[in-house]
Design a protein around this motif. Structure first.
Motif, PDB file in Angstrom:
ATOM      1  N   ASP A  18       3.036   1.672   0.108  1.00 59.44           N
ATOM      2  CA  ASP A  18       3.243   2.706  -0.753  1.00 59.44           C
ATOM      3  C   ASP A  18       3.812   2.156  -2.313  1.00 59.44           C
ATOM      4  N   ILE A  19       4.132   1.335  -2.608  1.00 61.22           N
ATOM      5  CA  ILE A  19       4.012   0.820  -3.786  1.00 61.22           C
ATOM      6  C   ILE A  19       2.738   0.343  -3.873  1.00 61.22           C
ATOM      7  N   VAL A  20       1.868  -0.570  -3.483  1.00 62.50           N
ATOM      8  CA  VAL A  20       0.112  -0.269  -4.094  1.00 62.50           C
ATOM      9  C   VAL A  20      -0.252   0.892  -4.435  1.00 62.50           C
ATOM     10  N   GLY A  21      -0.222   1.320  -3.122  1.00 65.96           N
ATOM     11  CA  GLY A  21      -1.332   2.762  -2.913  1.00 65.96           C
ATOM     12  C   GLY A  21      -0.722   3.784  -3.900  1.00 65.96           C
ATOM     13  N   ALA A  22       0.932   4.200  -5.126  1.00 69.56           N
ATOM     14  CA  ALA A  22       1.054   4.776  -5.605  1.00 69.56           C
ATOM     15  C   ALA A  22       0.714   4.145  -7.294  1.00 69.56           C
ATOM     16  N   LEU A  23       0.199   2.895  -7.187  1.00 70.35           N
ATOM     17  CA  LEU A  23      -0.029   2.268  -8.453  1.00 70.35           C
ATOM     18  C   LEU A  23      -1.417   2.119  -8.625  1.00 70.35           C
ATOM     19  N   LEU A  24      -1.942   2.359  -7.693  1.00 69.81           N
ATOM     20  CA  LEU A  24      -3.870   1.864  -7.251  1.00 69.81           C
ATOM     21  C   LEU A  24      -4.024   3.172  -8.017  1.00 69.81           C
ATOM     22  N   ALA A  71      -8.743  -1.580 -10.767  1.00 70.91           N
ATOM     23  CA  ALA A  71      -8.207  -0.865  -9.719  1.00 70.91           C
ATOM     24  C   ALA A  71      -8.884  -0.955  -8.511  1.00 70.91           C
ATOM     25  N   GLY A  72     -10.559  -0.659  -8.557  1.00 71.15           N
ATOM     26  CA  GLY A  72     -11.314  -1.085  -7.500  1.00 71.15           C
ATOM     27  C   GLY A  72     -10.747  -1.888  -6.395  1.00 71.15           C
ATOM     28  N   ALA A  73     -10.630  -2.681  -6.851  1.00 68.40           N
ATOM     29  CA  ALA A  73     -10.631  -4.257  -6.689  1.00 68.40           C
ATOM     30  C   ALA A  73      -9.016  -4.736  -6.602  1.00 68.40           C
ATOM     31  N   GLY A  74      -8.650  -3.738  -6.487  1.00 67.90           N
ATOM     32  CA  GLY A  74      -6.976  -4.173  -5.958  1.00 67.90           C
ATOM     33  C   GLY A  74      -6.764  -4.606  -4.634  1.00 67.90           C
ATOM     34  N   VAL A  75      -7.190  -4.111  -3.952  1.00 68.91           N
ATOM     35  CA  VAL A  75      -7.342  -3.918  -2.200  1.00 68.91           C
ATOM     36  C   VAL A  75      -7.506  -5.338  -1.486  1.00 68.91           C
ATOM     37  N   ALA A  76      -8.776  -5.952  -2.832  1.00 73.39           N
ATOM     38  CA  ALA A  76      -9.443  -7.227  -2.403  1.00 73.39           C
ATOM     39  C   ALA A  76      -7.771  -8.705  -2.978  1.00 73.39           C
ATOM     40  N   ILE A  77      -7.769  -8.365  -4.255  1.00 75.80           N
ATOM     41  CA  ILE A  77      -6.496  -8.366  -4.711  1.00 75.80           C
ATOM     42  C   ILE A  77      -5.466  -9.093  -4.172  1.00 75.80           C
ATOM     43  N   VAL A  78      -5.028  -8.019  -3.844  1.00 76.49           N
ATOM     44  CA  VAL A  78      -4.026  -8.086  -2.843  1.00 76.49           C
ATOM     45  C   VAL A  78      -3.811  -8.729  -1.321  1.00 76.49           C
ATOM     46  N   ASN A  79      -5.385  -8.727  -0.499  1.00 74.43           N
ATOM     47  CA  ASN A  79      -5.699  -9.107   0.325  1.00 74.43           C
ATOM     48  C   ASN A  79      -5.368 -10.633   0.071  1.00 74.43           C
ATOM     49  N   PHE A  80      -6.089 -11.094  -0.741  1.00 71.20           N
ATOM     50  CA  PHE A  80      -5.913 -11.964  -1.253  1.00 71.20           C
ATOM     51  C   PHE A  80      -4.813 -12.900  -2.083  1.00 71.20           C
ATOM     52  N   LEU A  81      -4.027 -12.123  -2.648  1.00 66.61           N
ATOM     53  CA  LEU A  81      -2.442 -12.796  -2.616  1.00 66.61           C
ATOM     54  C   LEU A  81      -0.902 -12.661  -1.406  1.00 66.61           C
ATOM     55  N   LEU A  82      -1.479 -11.596  -0.708  1.00 63.80           N
ATOM     56  CA  LEU A  82      -0.824 -11.443   0.445  1.00 63.80           C
ATOM     57  C   LEU A  82      -0.960 -12.857   1.682  1.00 63.80           C
ATOM     58  N   GLY A  83      -2.875 -13.623   1.867  1.00 62.11           N
ATOM     59  CA  GLY A  83      -2.896 -14.558   2.741  1.00 62.11           C
ATOM     60  C   GLY A  83      -2.280 -15.701   1.704  1.00 62.11           C
ATOM     61  N   VAL A  84      -2.504 -15.930   0.224  1.00 66.02           N
ATOM     62  CA  VAL A  84      -1.367 -17.067  -0.218  1.00 66.02           C
ATOM     63  C   VAL A  84      -0.436 -17.317  -0.107  1.00 66.02           C
ATOM     64  N   GLY A  85       0.370 -16.117  -0.206  1.00 66.70           N
ATOM     65  CA  GLY A  85       1.481 -15.638   0.248  1.00 66.70           C
ATOM     66  C   GLY A  85       1.950 -15.844   1.544  1.00 66.70           C
ATOM     67  N   ALA A  86       1.493 -16.306   2.588  1.00 67.29           N
ATOM     68  CA  ALA A  86       1.942 -16.412   4.128  1.00 67.29           C
ATOM     69  C   ALA A  86       1.701 -17.536   4.662  1.00 67.29           C
ATOM     70  N   SER A  87       1.238 -18.202   3.196  1.00 67.84           N
ATOM     71  CA  SER A  87       0.183 -19.518   3.532  1.00 67.84           C
ATOM     72  C   SER A  87       1.120 -20.414   2.781  1.00 67.84           C
TER      73      SER A  87
END
Length: 88
Positions: A18-24, A71-87
């Motif tokens: 919800d937060i990421v969607g609202a910010l984008l 902002a359009g590339a925000g989803v890809a950036i969040v994917n990358f950061l979530l992958g780094v955080g999970a590892s």
């Protein structure tokens, strides 16, 4: 290509989505409004001979386009950061 963040790896995924969607959405709306204002400023200043104001309007148009691209590339950036955080 379906790119979407992997929210299963993070606790509180529903709130994060919800937060990421609202910010984008806010970033895209702001960048479009900024693009309109700066384009009008650029056009009016150039037609009236105010070259410094026209240069600032032109810079604002470029910044608004860059903001919309990020902002359009925000989803890809969040994917990358979530992958780094999970590892970690």
């Amino acid at each position: 290509m379906a790119i979407f963040p992997n929210f299963g790896a993070v606790g509180g995924a529903a709130q994060l989505r919800d937060i990421v969607g609202a910010l984008l959405m806010i970033a895209l709306i702001t960048s479009v409004l900024m693009l309109i204002v700066c384009a009008v400023t650029w056009a009016l200043a150039a037609s009236h001979g105010h070259y410094q104001a026209a240069a600032r309007g032109r810079a604002g148009v470029g910044l608004a386009c860059a903001t919309a691209a990020l902002a359009g590339a925000g989803v890809a950036i969040v994917n990358f950061l979530l992958g780094v955080g999970a590892s970690l």
